[in-house]
Design a protein around this motif. Structure first.
Motif, PDB file in Angstrom:
ATOM      1  N   PRO A  75      28.247  29.126  43.407  1.00  0.00           N
ATOM      2  CA  PRO A  75      28.664  28.696  42.021  1.00  0.00           C
ATOM      3  C   PRO A  75      27.395  28.270  41.440  1.00  0.00           C
ATOM      4  CG  PRO A  75      30.440  28.149  43.599  1.00  0.00           C
ATOM      5  CD  PRO A  75      29.265  28.359  44.365  1.00  0.00           C
ATOM      6  N   ARG A 111      31.248  25.884  36.556  1.00  0.00           N
ATOM      7  CA  ARG A 111      32.677  25.946  36.636  1.00  0.00           C
ATOM      8  C   ARG A 111      33.294  26.015  35.159  1.00  0.00           C
ATOM      9  NH1 ARG A 111      35.456  21.670  40.405  1.00  0.00           N
ATOM     10  NH2 ARG A 111      37.308  22.764  39.508  1.00  0.00           N
ATOM     11  N   TRP A 134      34.091  29.826  36.135  1.00  0.00           N
ATOM     12  CA  TRP A 134      33.302  29.933  37.574  1.00  0.00           C
ATOM     13  C   TRP A 134      32.269  31.169  37.191  1.00  0.00           C
ATOM     14  CZ3 TRP A 134      33.426  26.630  41.259  1.00  0.00           C
ATOM     15  CH2 TRP A 134      34.433  25.653  41.239  1.00  0.00           C
ATOM     16  N   VAL A 164      28.679  32.589  39.306  1.00  0.00           N
ATOM     17  CA  VAL A 164      27.930  32.630  40.620  1.00  0.00           C
ATOM     18  C   VAL A 164      26.705  32.984  40.559  1.00  0.00           C
ATOM     19  CG1 VAL A 164      30.265  32.371  41.861  1.00  0.00           C
ATOM     20  CG2 VAL A 164      29.162  34.839  41.482  1.00  0.00           C
ATOM     21  N   LEU A 168      36.689  34.397  44.473  1.00  0.00           N
ATOM     22  CA  LEU A 168      35.681  33.575  45.127  1.00  0.00           C
ATOM     23  C   LEU A 168      36.254  33.246  46.497  1.00  0.00           C
ATOM     24  CD1 LEU A 168      34.022  31.485  42.145  1.00  0.00           C
ATOM     25  CD2 LEU A 168      33.176  33.653  43.180  1.00  0.00           C
TER      26      LEU A 168
END
Length: 235
Positions: free
Chosen positions: A134, A137, A140, A142, A177
């Motif tokens: 990540p 947030r 979220w 990545v 995730l």
């Protein structure tokens, strides 16, 4: 020469190699310590008139970190702009050499040779581990495909779970995730500042590696220490 840098890692690269060249840097340029260059706003919202007032011979930018309209405004005012593209470690070394020896006319710095040597000296990775990485947030986000950080992790035996995603920085729901089949979660402290108290709790079934974002995402003198620092954090 008079250089303005709009990229924190490139600011450090120029300042460590030839500090007298750097006349301007962004508010986010934190290295090296004690940097005295004039501040010209952020990477996404630079103060174009302030940059032009510094009369730079060269403005250094990055295709990912800086916005094209700002760079176009600088070019239209007659300022030379060097835009770097960095997706891998090899890209980083080539672009740093292009900036420092090509555009700035400097001897190739020793730290760049040391960085190449440090990464080349890494032992072959053992069985690869699959990681979720990540960078933000709420929501979220990545690492996805074609990222510098993803390339560094791969050299350390960590496979990015979203390396084949269509986007470079996809937004992925947290439950997805956690269901990605990862062996660990890698949490850097930038751009979002993940800490031991903010991040690992969202992945209760995974070990969390908290890493210094500067070693994972900056391309400059930090590359010398990055292999050892990242290996220690990933252990």
């Amino acid at each position: 020469m008079r250089v303005v840098s709009l990229v924190p890692s490139l600011t450090e690269a120029v300042a460590e190699t030839a500090p007298g060249l750097l006349v301007g840097a962004t508010d986010w340029c934190t290295h090296p310590a004690g940097l005295r260059a004039a501040r010209v706003g952020g990477t996404k919202k630079p103060d174009v008139p302030a940059i032009l007032a510094l009369r730079p011979d060269l403005v250094v930018a990055n295709e990912e970190e800086n916005r094209e309209p700002d760079l176009a405004a600088l070019r239209e005012a007659g300022t030379e702009v060097l835009v770097t593209t960095v997706r891998t470690l090899d890209d980083a070394v080539a672009e740093l050499d292009r900036l420092l020896t090509g555009a700035c006319g400097l001897p190739r710095p020793r730290w760049l040779d040391e960085a190449e040597a440090a990464w080349a000296a890494l032992p072959p990775p053992s069985a690869p581990r699959r990681a979720v990485v990540p960078i933000w947030r709420k929501p979220w986000m990545v690492l996805g495909r074609d990222t510098f950080a993803g390339d560094l992790l791969a050299r350390l035996g960590v496979t990015n779970a979203y390396a084949d995603h269509a986007e470079r920085y996809p937004r992925i729901p947290l439950d997805e995730l956690n269901g990605a089949g990862a062996d660990l979660v890698v949490l850097p402290d930038e751009p979002y500042r993940f800490t031991a108290a903010d991040g690992p709790e969202a992945f209760p079934a995974l070990p969390a590696a908290l890493v210094d974002g500067r070693f994972l995402t900056w391309y400059g003198p930090s590359l010398v220490r990055a292999p050892a620092a990242l290996r220690a954090a990933l252990r």
